[in-house]
Design an enzyme around this catalytic site. Structure first.
Site, short mmCIF file in Angstrom:
data_model
loop_
_atom_site.label_atom_id
_atom_site.label_comp_id
_atom_site.label_asym_id
_atom_site.label_seq_id
_atom_site.Cartn_x
_atom_site.Cartn_y
_atom_site.Cartn_z
N HIS A 167 39.45 54.36 41.71
CA HIS A 167 40.51 53.50 42.64
C HIS A 167 39.65 52.39 43.03
O HIS A 167 40.00 51.23 42.87
CB HIS A 167 41.00 54.28 43.63
CG HIS A 167 42.20 55.38 43.22
ND1 HIS A 167 43.19 55.02 42.28
CD2 HIS A 167 42.10 56.56 43.45
CE1 HIS A 167 43.74 55.94 42.32
NE2 HIS A 167 43.10 56.98 42.91
N HIS B 177 36.75 60.32 41.13
CA HIS B 177 38.30 59.94 41.07
C HIS B 177 38.56 58.73 42.06
O HIS B 177 38.93 57.57 41.77
CB HIS B 177 39.06 61.03 41.44
CG HIS B 177 40.51 60.69 41.78
ND1 HIS B 177 41.50 61.24 40.83
CD2 HIS B 177 41.21 60.07 42.54
CE1 HIS B 177 42.63 60.99 41.07
NE2 HIS B 177 42.71 60.18 42.17
N GLU B 178 38.01 58.82 43.43
CA GLU B 178 38.30 57.86 44.45
C GLU B 178 37.40 56.50 43.81
O GLU B 178 38.14 55.40 44.26
CB GLU B 178 38.02 58.48 45.79
CG GLU B 178 38.68 59.54 46.29
CD GLU B 178 40.40 59.26 46.02
OE1 GLU B 178 40.78 58.18 46.16
OE2 GLU B 178 40.83 60.28 46.01
N HIS C 213 38.60 49.77 40.52
CA HIS C 213 39.71 49.30 40.12
C HIS C 213 39.93 47.93 41.27
O HIS C 213 40.25 47.02 40.54
CB HIS C 213 40.79 49.90 39.74
CG HIS C 213 41.98 49.46 39.12
ND1 HIS C 213 43.18 50.19 39.23
CD2 HIS C 213 42.15 48.32 38.79
CE1 HIS C 213 43.82 49.58 38.50
NE2 HIS C 213 43.50 48.29 38.18
#
Lengths: 588, 588
Positions: B384, B380-381, B387
């Site tokens: 980020h 998940h992190e 991105h």
């Protein structure tokens, strides 16, 4: 100790304010209706004198409700913080107060815009009571902005109070202190007891267990303390003051030179006197290293009495009879009508205060433990309460609120009278030494320590004004260095001195502490004259108590025959301290 | 566990940002000099296009310094909160940021006053990069007040942030949990482990020991939570928005109808699906009374692996290869260059996040404990971080910052891909059931729980807007009732559910949580298409990651082939959940 185990007679009787929730919320509704009526008068209340009078009468009625509601809720919250019923009431009145502040922001702006009209109105005798308070409004002219700007500023009140709210809500638990292997409950009231213990381990453990909690949460406290400084700097800036100090003193109509004079006298000119006193302590205590927390050890070997509440009243009533029957009756009322909440218990707010308004008794919160300090605190707070009582009974609701600037006079006069009474009634050299010592300690607290606090607070305010960052490290480093200078060469700083600043609520009160010093110096003058039989001074002083907030503070003090702008006042106070110190040095 | 006992390789390498304090303060000085240069251009930067370009280039350089400085200080503070060196840096950069905000308040006002001139300037190709961000400035026209008012509003930033500061600084200690008579360390990371324990006493003790601390300090948390709501309401009001919601959504240029649509779908239309899932849990767990904290017990009897960090990377690299080599290389870099601080320890900030800027790596804070949740959090992190990385490498510094509104897409796509990967690689019925269960739990968290949070938060914001008082009692009563409705008839509320709201940092983020739901629904669409071999969707998605913050969020999503204003998106997501639930029900 839990509150439930305390006898009703030893708690304050708040049911005299409101019998139940219903009565509280009824009054809140009345206040809300008055606000609505006031709002309808926006842009109309200056139309003619009848509108003007009507508006102000409603305004005062609403203010009285607010004060009464606030008093009831905050007193309950301070002793029963976990009873959500009172938290809800407290939140309700705070929220209504915010709403009032914001909704009535037109008042000052319209008054100032129409200042000549207002001055004409004031010639009418029906407004005699309002002359001083309205002059106070008009005096703000330079600092009142446009309606639009004032509205915005008044809206900030909903967000600017968080630091104080958090500080008030944050109750710490402390690890217990061990005495002979037994665990003892530690809070601020018992801390001062433990610091008198002859065992250095007890003193150190108590001091460390207390202040290590402030270190543990140092980032929280740094946020709230810097937060309140930023708040003061913000308002000073937007209201066109040169500094937070100037903004704070403007309210009392006092020049900043007075503040700096007190700091100069206490922190520079006369500080060597305090260092001399510390050196004497070290000698008498015969300590190789004297830590700051050792300064609380009584240096006089005198077994002080423990006092019951009744014994305290007997003494206090005897002390205050110098003021005459009216004053004595007030003190008797405080006892009979249960104005006072005496004993400490889990969750109760620390310290002591007097709080009341026109429509309530002037209540007192204490953390009474029966030592001389408790007796002294009781007569101190009763001084405030008597001042409030006399003011409310001799002034109209418009003028009864006296300012903080003069508030500490009545309390300090009482405290000083008590010590003199004790000295007078001393039956031995030891007892006399003990009360001289108490007087010295009292003076130290008010004329030396408070100016050090004021200096620290002023630097934080200056940092906030300059937009300087304020980390826990910076704040605690500053406090450590200020304390080291303050205590002088004979006192060794404990590691936790740095964090003791986070414990002191007064730093949240925007230049409050220097007023203690002023109160003490004024009190010393008044007491010495009254005890010398000066009837004129006694009358002037009682009139001062009855005058409430009907004049500028400096004028009230001048009327009381003590001019706070005179240099002499301060020099006399420090010489008085020197004189006591000399007597004490001879005696021990 | 203390930080000192963690191996360097398992901590993030912040020395890549600054080697030492000197470098930090050098950059801070550079930023301060740039600010001084910008201030000289007040009333001049719109003189001609050269002034205009020069001003914006300096502005961006200063912003880059600020972001880098802030990143360095806050990352350090989050793992070493007691190192005052970093607290001082953090305070310094926050204070400088306040100063910048306040000093540059002329910028927006002047830009808007000269909007036609600005629009002409923008035709110049040298400003191509700035077109979107400057259009964003001009869009604020209706909400920008006079210079005088804007100056005052920007000054409030120094006092409006206290609630969040206190919340961030307030680290609680929890009593340990007893397992077989042994004391186990409790914090937020271990709490979720304890709640999976088959022993109901362990689950209850963990839940109670954790949340009783929030009850103990409920008045502090009520002050900070209501404080942040009042802050949002204050800014919405003074900036002429109809509500805090409208103010918050204005930034993303999103209609409020989108927010209410998500709440309607999740909290009304599809909530029975969640209750059906809870009923199934109760049946499978065979509990007479199922408490809210029992919902974390895995209902699939499958002994999940423990993963080392290396094993996590192996899986993640395999999952993301669907995006191609560029993406894979970024993940490899995260490992090799030590972007991640893996393990929990005393004092470390709870939870997980990715944080970085144009001039730093996109760092990740975790509280890795080696379970599937840790693996999932890691991917998940990393979503980020990838991105951020792609955005910073394909956009200029002006356009690289993407908005929170689109931020959860990249992370949620990764999380969902991971579960699908796990389902695909499942070697038994039990394993398959387990990952279906994980997917269901994931969906619950994002498409059911967050909209409940959003509803709660919206009510608090509404109370603040109405000036309603907000006591701890009112807040916790509301949270209890919202949770009871949310969990439905098969789940019994523990007494401490009411106080669990005080633990959630997202309520301090001004309508953040609904964006998780949006991110999940968008992610479900993207994942299902990519896994179906849709090359066009894959390209569009990777372009979306590279687009950073170069367009309005809704437009970015439309370009990514997922229109968030369409009803269909949400219906698809909840039907997807129903489909998984059906499969799961059949399997167990």
């Amino acid at each position: 100790m839990e509150r439930a185990s305390i006898e009703t007679k030893d708690t304050w009787n708040l049911s005299l304010i409101y019998k139940d929730e219903q009565e509280f919320y009824n009054d809140l509704n009345e206040a809300k209706q008055l606000l609505n009526q006031l709002l309808l008068q926006k842009e109309h209340f200056l139309n003619d004198i009848d509108h003007f009078i009507n508006f102000h009468e409603k305004y005062i009625r609403m203010s009285r409700y607010i004060q009464k509601l606030h008093c009831f809720a905050h007193l309950h919250c301070d002793v029963e913080p976990n009873d959500q019923k009172y938290q809800t009431m407290y939140a309700a009145i705070l929220s209504f107060y915010d709403q009032v502040t914001s909704a009535l922001d037109f008042y000052t702006v319209e008054m100032i815009a129409a200042d000549t009209t207002v001055e004409n109105f004031l010639k009418d005798e029906r407004l005699a009571d309002y002359r001083y308070s309205i002059a106070e409004i008009l005096r703000q002219k330079k600092h009142v902005l446009s309606q639009e700007m004032e509205t915005l500023i008044s809206k900030t009140s909903s967000i600017s109070d968080i630091s104080s709210q958090v500080f008030d809500a944050f109750r710490l638990d402390y690890d217990p202190v061990h005495i002979n292997g037994e665990e003892k409950f530690l809070n601020s009231a018992t801390l001062s007891e433990f610091l008198k213990n002859p065992d250095p381990n007890v003193r150190q453990e108590a001091y460390h267990n207390f202040f290590k909690e402030y270190k543990k949460y140092e980032n929280v406290f740094a946020s709230t303390l810097s937060g309140v400084m930023k708040k003061d700097a913000f308002y000073a800036d937007v209201k066109k003051f040169n500094s937070p100090l100037e903004a704070s003193l403007f309210d009392d109509n006092v020049p900043t030179s007075l503040f700096f004079k007190i700091l100069e006298k206490a922190n520079k000119e006369y500080r060597p006197l305090f260092h001399r006193y510390n050196a004497l302590k070290k000698k008498v205590l015969n300590l190789k290293t004297m830590y700051n927390y050792d300064l609380n050890i009584p240096i006089v070997e005198y077994d002080t009495k423990k006092y019951t509440v009744d014994e305290c009243f007997d003494i206090i009533l005897d002390v205050v009879k110098v003021f005459g029957n009216d004053y004595v009756e007030i003190i008797q009322k405080a006892k009979d009508e249960r104005w006072i909440d005496y004993y400490p218990h889990a969750g109760k707010r620390v310290g002591a205060y007097s709080s009341g308004c026109y429509d309530t008794n002037p209540y007192i919160l204490m953390n009474f433990i029966g030592d001389y300090n408790s007796l002294s605190t009781m007569i101190h707070e009763l001084g405030h309460s008597a001042h409030t009582y006399l003011s409310c009974h001799h002034q109209s609701p418009v003028n009864c609120d006296y300012r903080i600037f003069v508030a500490e006079v009545a309390s300090t006069v009482n405290e000083t009278l008590l010590i003199n009474y004790m000295l007078e009634h001393a039956s031995s050299k030891e007892e006399k030494a003990y009360f001289l010592y108490e007087l010295l300690e009292n003076c130290v607290g008010l004329i030396f320590r408070q100016p050090m606090y004021a200096d620290f607070e002023h630097i934080l305010h200056t940092w906030a004004q300059e937009g300087k960052p304020m980390s826990a490290q910076m704040i605690t480093d500053l406090y450590m260095s200020k304390n080291a200078e303050y205590f002088g060469p004979d006192v060794t700083m404990d590691q936790y001195v740095s964090h003791s600043c986070f414990y002191i609520p007064h730093f949240y009160y925007n230049y409050y502490v220097y007023k203690y010093t002023l109160g003490m110096t004024v009190a010393l003058a008044i007491v010495s004259r009254i005890l010398g039989g000066d009837q004129k001074q006694k009358e002037a002083y009682l009139n001062f108590l009855k005058s409430g907030g009907s004049k500028y503070p400096v004028d009230l003090l001048k009327d009381a025959l003590v001019d706070p702008l005179e240099d002499q006042l301060y020099d006399d106070a420090f010489h008085y301290f020197e004189n006591i110190l000399n007597q004490f040095e001879e005696l021990i």
